[in-house]
Write an enzyme that holds these catalytic residues in place. Structure first.
Site, mmCIF file in Angstrom:
data_model
loop_
_atom_site.group_PDB
_atom_site.id
_atom_site.type_symbol
_atom_site.label_atom_id
_atom_site.label_comp_id
_atom_site.label_asym_id
_atom_site.label_seq_id
_atom_site.Cartn_x
_atom_site.Cartn_y
_atom_site.Cartn_z
ATOM 1 N N ASP A 11 4.208 -1.369 -2.004
ATOM 2 C CA ASP A 11 3.176 -1.397 -0.958
ATOM 3 C C ASP A 11 3.310 -2.685 -0.150
ATOM 4 O O ASP A 11 3.099 -3.779 -0.673
ATOM 5 C CB ASP A 11 1.799 -1.313 -1.617
ATOM 6 C CG ASP A 11 0.671 -1.080 -0.622
ATOM 7 O OD1 ASP A 11 0.918 -1.167 0.592
ATOM 8 O OD2 ASP A 11 -0.461 -0.809 -1.055
ATOM 9 N N ASP A 12 3.671 -2.569 1.132
ATOM 10 C CA ASP A 12 3.863 -3.744 1.995
ATOM 11 C C ASP A 12 4.956 -4.662 1.454
ATOM 12 O O ASP A 12 4.770 -5.883 1.339
ATOM 13 C CB ASP A 12 2.561 -4.547 2.144
ATOM 14 C CG ASP A 12 1.558 -3.896 3.076
ATOM 15 O OD1 ASP A 12 1.733 -2.701 3.388
ATOM 16 O OD2 ASP A 12 0.595 -4.556 3.466
ATOM 17 N N CYS A 51 -0.034 1.479 6.110
ATOM 18 C CA CYS A 51 -0.090 2.285 4.889
ATOM 19 C C CYS A 51 -0.380 3.766 5.115
ATOM 20 O O CYS A 51 0.409 4.629 4.740
ATOM 21 C CB CYS A 51 -1.130 1.710 3.936
ATOM 22 S SG CYS A 51 -0.676 0.101 3.249
#
Length: 463
Positions: A11-12, A51
């Site tokens: 995530d990221d 996201c």
């Protein structure tokens, strides 16, 4: 017997911040093990560096403007179908644990095992990973997504003492400063923590005796929340790591340079399990009246039989609706193997987000550049021209805009036409689409742009 599928999301995480993609500082043994046993794709891209749009384009095989999930915290249009429909119809148990960021439920009929939508790093783990054990031990084929939160900010998981800030190699796309180095120790520690979760996930599959008949995938999602990463259409925002293992099908320790996008993943996996993705009705038409995926299967590349897939990859960024975002700052892009063309549709405005407004790192970079040229590059993050053009082979971090070079006119015109065609097919109206962003977001949101906050502060100061 149909193969199981495990899809683990970082995530990221900037694509290059793991050992298989060249970062020798960050400790990622389980990602490396997966790469040793499978294939790394060197040109995989999401089309949006945020996201919710990223996850939903992966799950639907549709680009964001067409699906409706183009702003952050948004959902797809009613009637849109996702991988959950297709794989359930094939007899799969479709399960996700962790961060959702998709909707509505009718479009994503996924068995949800719980988890945090945002991880503060406090009060225990963000997911109870042991909940996946019964899934991988059942007799039913499964499609399992591990959507843990790391290394999304705040960077406060993992053991940062493992990393000495003074000994880190600072990438060319960053400004070398003590604050940069300290931030990287926290970010890298969180990547290492995430890597441990990947290891545990794959161990569960192995212990269940399912390793040989499972397609195991790791992908890093969009880039990190430093300048030129998340919320942009530069490579550091849109490019993503993608590693897949499938024993007896994928040759170990291989790489593939084919240009691929997140919308291609579900069509590829459908073909891998024996379903023709070209026969799928996605539940929504494009501007040309077609109901098929935007994505196309790259199974031949996955199996090492081809090194080609797409001629172009595309990008879309909607700033309206993000925390501390601009009133409107729509960005669109198209990328060939050699060139990246970007169009900033409201270039006269300032580009605002968490990096420019809340985080200290951008101001630190502005104050510590080594030359006027470097300073101009950092300033470009916030204030950009209408068009940008980069030679990716010579300028991989997009520092030198070639849009004014007369020798690049034909390249620019060709890419501009290609971008226009893609936007038309998507039903993307540019600024008008951007202004509709708040209507696409899910839940109650009393959003104010940073422009509005500044305006209100100016009025208050005068009174």
């Amino acid at each position: 017997m149909k193969p199981n599928i495990v899809l683990f999301l970082g995530d990221d995480m900037t694509f290059s911040d793991c050992s298989p993609y060249g970062n020798r500082d960050v400790y990622t043994p389980h990602i490396q093990k997966l790469a040793n046993e499978g294939i790394c794709f060197d040109n995989m891209f999401t089309s949006t560096a945020m996201c919710a749009p990223t996850r939903q384009q992966l799950m639907t095989g549709l680009y964001p403007a067409r699906s409706g999930a183009f702003p952050n915290h948004s959902g797809v249009y009613d009637g849109v179908k996702s991988f959950a429909h297709y794989f359930k119809d094939l007899g799969y148990r479709v399960v996700l644990i962790g961060k959702q960021h998709y909707g509505p439920d009718e479009s994503f009929p996924i068995e949800y095992l719980g988890g945090r939508q945002h991880d503060s790093g406090e009060n225990g783990a963000d997911i109870q990973l042991e909940k996946v054990e019964p899934i991988v031990n059942s007799n039913q084929p499964f499609f399992l997504i591990i959507a843990q939160n790391q290394p999304h900010t705040p960077w406060n998981r993992g053991d940062k003492s493992r990393y000495n800030p003074d000994k880190l190699t600072i990438p060319e796309y960053m400004i070398d400063h003590s604050e940069t180095r300290e931030g990287l120790t926290q970010y890298y520690a969180e990547i290492t923590y995430m890597d441990s979760l990947l290891g545990k996930t794959l161990d569960y599959v192995k212990q269940a005796g399912k390793e040989e008949n499972t397609i195991s995938i790791f992908t890093s999602e969009q880039g990190y929340s430093y300048p030129f990463g998340k919320w942009t259409c530069y490579d550091m925002g849109l490019k993503t790591a993608f590693i897949a293992k499938w024993p007896k099908h994928i040759k170990p320790a291989t790489r593939n340079g084919a240009a691929t996008q997140y919308v291609d993943i579900i069509p590829t996996l459908l073909e891998a399990v024996g379903k023709n993705p070209d026969k799928i009705n996605t539940g929504i038409t494009d501007a040309n009246g077609k109901t098929e995926f935007d994505g196309k299967s790259f199974l031949s590349a996955l199996l090492g039989k081809s090194n080609d897939h797409r001629k172009y990859t595309y990008g879309i960024q909607t700033t309206r609706g993000i925390y501390n975002g601009s009133e409107a700052y729509p960005v669109r892009s198209v990328r060939s193997k050699k060139y990246l063309y970007i169009r900033n549709l409201k270039y006269e405005a300032n580009f605002y987000n968490m990096v420019t407004v809340k985080y200290k790192i951008y101001k630190t970079w502005l104050a510590n550049t080594a030359s006027e040229e470097e300073l101009d590059w950092v300033k470009k993050y916030k204030k950009r021209p209408f068009e940008e053009l980069y030679d990716i082979e010579k300028d991989p971090y997009q520092k030198h805009n070639l849009i004014g070079d007369p020798e690049m006119t034909s390249v620019k015109e060709k890419l501009s036409d290609e971008l226009d065609n893609w936007m038309k097919q998507q039903g993307d109206k540019g600024l008008a689409t951007e202004m509709d962003a708040l209507n696409r977001q899910m839940g109650e949101r009393n959003w104010k742009s940073h422009d509005q906050v500044l305006k209100e502060k100016k009025i208050k100061d005068k009174t």
